[in-house]
Design a protein around this motif. Structure first.
Motif, PDB file in Angstrom:
ATOM      1  N   ALA A   1       7.846 -14.732  -7.599  1.00 64.90           N
ATOM      2  CA  ALA A   1       6.039 -14.483  -7.487  1.00 64.90           C
ATOM      3  C   ALA A   1       5.069 -16.455  -7.199  1.00 64.90           C
ATOM      4  O   ALA A   1       5.940 -17.025  -7.719  1.00 64.90           O
ATOM      5  CB  ALA A   1       5.326 -14.335  -9.018  1.00 64.90           C
ATOM      6  N   ALA A   2       5.245 -16.278  -5.650  1.00 60.69           N
ATOM      7  CA  ALA A   2       4.915 -17.654  -5.339  1.00 60.69           C
ATOM      8  C   ALA A   2       3.033 -17.030  -4.973  1.00 60.69           C
ATOM      9  O   ALA A   2       2.625 -18.277  -5.015  1.00 60.69           O
ATOM     10  CB  ALA A   2       5.046 -17.651  -4.460  1.00 60.69           C
ATOM     11  N   ALA A   3       2.230 -16.286  -4.966  1.00 56.98           N
ATOM     12  CA  ALA A   3       0.965 -16.479  -4.544  1.00 56.98           C
ATOM     13  C   ALA A   3       0.525 -14.937  -4.444  1.00 56.98           C
ATOM     14  O   ALA A   3       1.202 -13.929  -5.220  1.00 56.98           O
ATOM     15  CB  ALA A   3       0.882 -16.766  -2.832  1.00 56.98           C
ATOM     16  N   ILE A   4      -1.254 -14.538  -4.563  1.00 55.31           N
ATOM     17  CA  ILE A   4      -1.428 -13.680  -4.743  1.00 55.31           C
ATOM     18  C   ILE A   4      -2.171 -13.727  -3.528  1.00 55.31           C
ATOM     19  O   ILE A   4      -3.237 -14.462  -2.937  1.00 55.31           O
ATOM     20  CB  ILE A   4      -2.638 -13.859  -6.101  1.00 55.31           C
ATOM     21  CG1 ILE A   4      -1.893 -14.517  -7.201  1.00 55.31           C
ATOM     22  CG2 ILE A   4      -3.731 -12.490  -6.012  1.00 55.31           C
ATOM     23  CD1 ILE A   4      -3.142 -14.180  -8.656  1.00 55.31           C
ATOM     24  N   GLU A   5      -2.423 -12.354  -3.002  1.00 55.66           N
ATOM     25  CA  GLU A   5      -2.874 -11.987  -1.868  1.00 55.66           C
ATOM     26  C   GLU A   5      -3.656 -11.269  -2.116  1.00 55.66           C
ATOM     27  O   GLU A   5      -4.135 -10.262  -3.100  1.00 55.66           O
ATOM     28  CB  GLU A   5      -1.963 -10.987  -0.946  1.00 55.66           C
ATOM     29  CG  GLU A   5      -3.330 -10.688   0.272  1.00 55.66           C
ATOM     30  CD  GLU A   5      -1.811 -10.331   1.218  1.00 55.66           C
ATOM     31  OE1 GLU A   5      -1.614 -10.389   2.392  1.00 55.66           O
ATOM     32  OE2 GLU A   5      -0.985  -9.036   0.919  1.00 55.66           O
ATOM     33  N   HIS A   6      -4.795 -11.326  -2.097  1.00 53.57           N
ATOM     34  CA  HIS A   6      -6.962 -11.469  -2.595  1.00 53.57           C
ATOM     35  C   HIS A   6      -6.807  -9.917  -1.947  1.00 53.57           C
ATOM     36  O   HIS A   6      -6.456  -9.744  -0.106  1.00 53.57           O
ATOM     37  CB  HIS A   6      -7.958 -11.900  -2.307  1.00 53.57           C
ATOM     38  CG  HIS A   6      -7.469 -12.772  -3.605  1.00 53.57           C
ATOM     39  ND1 HIS A   6      -7.678 -12.832  -5.305  1.00 53.57           N
ATOM     40  CD2 HIS A   6      -6.813 -14.032  -3.715  1.00 53.57           C
ATOM     41  CE1 HIS A   6      -6.705 -13.846  -6.161  1.00 53.57           C
ATOM     42  NE2 HIS A   6      -6.802 -14.934  -5.166  1.00 53.57           N
ATOM     43  N   SER A   7      -7.716  -8.837  -1.794  1.00 51.23           N
ATOM     44  CA  SER A   7      -8.346  -8.036  -1.537  1.00 51.23           C
ATOM     45  C   SER A   7      -9.440  -7.545  -1.764  1.00 51.23           C
ATOM     46  O   SER A   7      -9.676  -7.371  -2.880  1.00 51.23           O
ATOM     47  CB  SER A   7      -7.785  -6.133  -1.711  1.00 51.23           C
ATOM     48  OG  SER A   7      -8.196  -5.833  -0.701  1.00 51.23           O
ATOM     49  N   ASN A   8     -10.989  -7.534  -0.565  1.00 48.76           N
ATOM     50  CA  ASN A   8     -12.129  -6.919  -0.933  1.00 48.76           C
ATOM     51  C   ASN A   8     -11.938  -5.734  -1.449  1.00 48.76           C
ATOM     52  O   ASN A   8     -14.025  -5.692  -1.432  1.00 48.76           O
ATOM     53  CB  ASN A   8     -12.683  -7.267   0.557  1.00 48.76           C
ATOM     54  CG  ASN A   8     -12.449  -8.930   1.142  1.00 48.76           C
ATOM     55  OD1 ASN A   8     -12.557  -9.699   0.625  1.00 48.76           O
ATOM     56  ND2 ASN A   8     -13.092  -8.970   1.873  1.00 48.76           N
ATOM     57  N   SER A   9     -11.693  -5.225  -0.799  1.00 45.77           N
ATOM     58  CA  SER A   9     -11.787  -3.564  -1.550  1.00 45.77           C
ATOM     59  C   SER A   9     -11.332  -3.245  -2.582  1.00 45.77           C
ATOM     60  O   SER A   9     -11.195  -1.867  -2.624  1.00 45.77           O
ATOM     61  CB  SER A   9     -11.958  -2.670   0.203  1.00 45.77           C
ATOM     62  OG  SER A   9     -10.630  -2.393   0.799  1.00 45.77           O
ATOM     63  N   GLY A  10     -10.185  -3.559  -3.020  1.00 44.41           N
ATOM     64  CA  GLY A  10      -9.140  -3.860  -4.079  1.00 44.41           C
ATOM     65  C   GLY A  10      -7.891  -4.200  -4.642  1.00 44.41           C
ATOM     66  O   GLY A  10      -8.389  -5.995  -4.346  1.00 44.41           O
ATOM     67  N   PRO A  11      -7.366  -3.888  -6.032  1.00 42.94           N
ATOM     68  CA  PRO A  11      -6.809  -5.223  -6.739  1.00 42.94           C
ATOM     69  C   PRO A  11      -5.655  -5.629  -5.390  1.00 42.94           C
ATOM     70  O   PRO A  11      -5.279  -5.045  -4.156  1.00 42.94           O
ATOM     71  CB  PRO A  11      -6.267  -5.026  -7.791  1.00 42.94           C
ATOM     72  CG  PRO A  11      -5.707  -3.151  -6.742  1.00 42.94           C
ATOM     73  CD  PRO A  11      -6.830  -2.504  -6.108  1.00 42.94           C
TER      74      PRO A  11
END
Length: 72
Positions: free
Chosen positions: A18-28
């Motif tokens: 696990a290297a990063a988190i990709e964020h989303s405006n409309s959901g998790p």
């Protein structure tokens, strides 16, 4: 063991980190994984070593990484 897709080279791997988190405006958001080769070559810092107050963006180790062609 689960097979994951490396976000940086696009290859499937059973040894993803696990290297990063990709964020989303409309959901998790989702976790971005990296293969061992990309972790080393690109000096990616594993997500579990990021500061506790970070936003989960990819982080890279010190020093200049070698020139890497972009993935088409």
């Amino acid at each position: 063991m689960t097979i994951q897709l490396c976000r940086w080279c696009g290859n499937d791997t059973q040894h993803a980190t696990a290297a990063a988190i990709e964020h989303s405006n409309s959901g998790p958001g989702r976790i971005l994984y990296a293969c061992p080769g990309c972790m080393s070559l690109r000096r990616i810092i594993p997500l579990d070593q990021h500061p506790a107050d970070g936003w989960g963006a990819p982080r890279y180790g010190k020093g200049r990484a070698p020139s890497i062609p972009s993935n088409p």
